[in-house]
Write a protein that holds these residues in place. Structure first.
Motif, mmCIF file in Angstrom:
data_model
loop_
_atom_site.group_PDB
_atom_site.id
_atom_site.type_symbol
_atom_site.label_atom_id
_atom_site.label_comp_id
_atom_site.label_asym_id
_atom_site.label_seq_id
_atom_site.Cartn_x
_atom_site.Cartn_y
_atom_site.Cartn_z
ATOM 1 N N HIS A 188 -7.301 13.393 5.451
ATOM 2 C CA HIS A 188 -7.546 12.052 4.910
ATOM 3 C C HIS A 188 -6.245 11.532 4.289
ATOM 4 C CE1 HIS A 188 -9.087 14.148 0.931
ATOM 5 N NE2 HIS A 188 -7.922 14.584 1.307
ATOM 6 N N SER A 208 -6.017 10.498 1.426
ATOM 7 C CA SER A 208 -6.028 10.775 -0.019
ATOM 8 C C SER A 208 -4.873 11.695 -0.423
ATOM 9 C CB SER A 208 -7.366 11.397 -0.430
ATOM 10 O OG SER A 208 -8.420 10.494 -0.168
ATOM 11 N N GLN A 216 -2.250 9.931 -2.248
ATOM 12 C CA GLN A 216 -2.464 9.747 -3.695
ATOM 13 C C GLN A 216 -1.675 10.794 -4.475
ATOM 14 O OE1 GLN A 216 -6.351 9.389 -5.423
ATOM 15 N NE2 GLN A 216 -7.292 8.701 -3.515
ATOM 16 N N GLU A 238 -5.796 3.997 2.552
ATOM 17 C CA GLU A 238 -6.138 4.477 1.214
ATOM 18 C C GLU A 238 -5.636 3.463 0.200
ATOM 19 O OE1 GLU A 238 -7.428 7.563 1.216
ATOM 20 O OE2 GLU A 238 -7.537 8.054 -0.930
ATOM 21 N N PHE A 278 -12.661 14.130 -5.531
ATOM 22 C CA PHE A 278 -11.517 13.554 -6.253
ATOM 23 C C PHE A 278 -11.846 12.285 -7.028
ATOM 24 C CE2 PHE A 278 -11.473 11.368 -2.200
ATOM 25 C CZ PHE A 278 -11.703 12.389 -1.272
ATOM 26 N N CYS A 289 -15.202 5.235 -2.341
ATOM 27 C CA CYS A 289 -14.375 4.835 -3.479
ATOM 28 C C CYS A 289 -14.846 5.530 -4.757
ATOM 29 C CB CYS A 289 -14.435 3.324 -3.662
ATOM 30 S SG CYS A 289 -16.113 2.705 -3.956
ATOM 31 N N PHE A 319 -9.793 4.235 -3.209
ATOM 32 C CA PHE A 319 -10.750 4.000 -2.126
ATOM 33 C C PHE A 319 -10.094 4.382 -0.806
ATOM 34 C CE2 PHE A 319 -8.470 0.088 -3.085
ATOM 35 C CZ PHE A 319 -7.976 -0.292 -1.865
ATOM 36 N N GLY A 320 -10.914 4.695 0.154
ATOM 37 C CA GLY A 320 -10.384 5.043 1.470
ATOM 38 C C GLY A 320 -11.331 4.546 2.543
HETATM 39 N N1 PHE Z 1 -10.853 10.421 1.422
HETATM 40 C C1 PHE Z 1 -12.216 9.961 1.564
HETATM 41 C C2 PHE Z 1 -12.629 10.177 3.026
HETATM 42 O O1 PHE Z 1 -11.810 10.525 3.824
HETATM 43 C C3 PHE Z 1 -12.359 8.505 1.218
HETATM 44 C C4 PHE Z 1 -12.100 8.227 -0.242
HETATM 45 C C5 PHE Z 1 -10.823 7.884 -0.664
HETATM 46 C C6 PHE Z 1 -13.122 8.274 -1.159
HETATM 47 C C7 PHE Z 1 -10.583 7.612 -1.996
HETATM 48 C C8 PHE Z 1 -12.904 8.027 -2.501
HETATM 49 C C9 PHE Z 1 -11.635 7.679 -2.893
HETATM 50 O O2 PHE Z 1 -13.786 10.006 3.369
#
Ligand code: PHE
Length: 345
Positions: free
Chosen positions: A172, A174, A177, A214, A254, A287, A310-311
């Protein structure tokens, strides 16, 4: 001699009539031989002293005729050649001919949708952050508060690099981040587009590679309400000014609390029922408020700062927008598919 010169003139006359002239080179040879400054006819004028007086007049007439014959043949052929060269040029410049279009390629539909999302967030002060696709376990999982025994770490879901238990293809965005939080001080306001990988069975609905965007915002006193308002703004820019959203409680390691955001798509036709599973709502993104553990893992004091993240996946949004029914089409690079998106930015 006299006889000879009259014969010479006769045969020159034949030559002037009979020379083949179909090219600029042939015309030039003709010019040099018969009309140029050192042409053969000119040299004959010097022969007049060897011509008996009673034939001098005749000689002059014939020679002048020969000169004129050469000059007029030259002019005639020159005009002909110029005219046909002009015709060639005119053909190239035919303004009534249909236009030939150069094919200039087109942007990939995933890029088009990704760029739209980026522009929406750039307008409210987010900047683009791009990071590596080959990550290590820490940035992808550990820093993101994903426990050692979390199923996402399983070989079923994550592609690990050969002979490594730590290097992997990010699952992901993330991971960006953690990369940003460990290198930048708050306030942080980034949007991170990119490709991610999961060990999934490839079908019309899922693929082992896809794209996410993201978002991360960290500052003093960032609240859940800030997140909701930011995401509402996004949904309305992306799906129209009347768009409604809803946040459903969810779980991500997270974020705490975590939510999933749906936009109201409607139930106007059969397709809408299928796409929204009869609810009218479409899930667009995950998110939540950045978990305090994530902040401290990355060296940011959770007592001082809060943030939201959020992603969202891109392919599904691109499929909705362009009515693409098979996700595999995005990765096949079939020119007939890609050409349909020419002209879009
Ligand atoms: N990384 C999560 C996914 O791949 C999405 C997400 C990103 C959720 C940031 C919360 C915060 O599904």
């Amino acid at each position: 001699m006299n006889q000879d010169i009259f014969l010479t003139m006769a045969s020159l006359s034949e030559e002037i009539k009979g020379t083949v002239i179909t090219s600029a080179e042939q015309l030039e040879s003709f010019r040099i031989r018969f009309v140029g400054s050192k042409n053969i006819i000119k040299t004959l004028f010097g022969e007049i002293k060897n011509v008996p007086n009673e034939r001098k007049k005749e000689f002059g007439l014939v020679l002048n005729a020969l000169k004129e014959e050469a000059e007029s043949r030259f002019e005639l052929e020159k005009e002909r050649l110029d005219a046909s060269a002009d015709q060639g040029r005119n053909h190239d410049l035919d303004l009534t001919a249909p236009v030939y279009y150069d094919s200039i390629g087109s942007r990939h539909p995933v890029s088009i949708v990704m760029n739209r999302i980026i522009r929406i967030f750039e307008r409210i002060g987010f900047t683009v952050a791009e990071e590596r696709e080959i990550e290590n376990d820490w940035y992808n999982f550990t820093a993101m508060n994903t426990p050692e025994d979390h199923p996402a770490r399983d070989m079923q879901d994550t592609f690990y690099l050969k002979d490594s238990t730590v290097d992997l293809l990010r699952t992901h965005t993330s991971s960006v981040q953690a990369r940003i939080m460990t290198t930048q001080k708050p306030p942080i306001r980034i949007i991170a587009p990119g490709r991610v990988y999961r060990n999934e069975t490839i079908s019309s609905r899922s693929h082992c590679q896809f794209h996410q965007v993201e978002g991360l915002y960290i500052d003093k006193k960032v609240s859940f309400a800030d997140m909701k308002q930011t995401l509402l703004y996004f949904a309305r820019e992306m799906y129209g000014p009347q768009t409604e959203i809803r946040l459903r409680p969810s779980y991500f390691p997270f974020t705490e609390p975590s939510a999933e955001m749906d936009v109201y798509w409607g139930l106007k036709n059969e397709d809408d029922y299928r796409i929204t599973k009869g609810t009218g709502w479409l899930e667009i993104l995950g998110c939540g408020m950045v978990d305090p553990n994530v902040l401290s893992n990355c060296g940011i004091d959770p007592e001082e700062y809060t943030g939201f993240a959020f992603g969202m996946g891109i392919e599904r949004q691109a499929m909705l927008q362009y009515k693409v029914t098979d996700i595999r089409q995005f990765f096949e690079n079939d020119i007939r598919f890609l050409k349909q998106f020419s002209g879009a930015l």
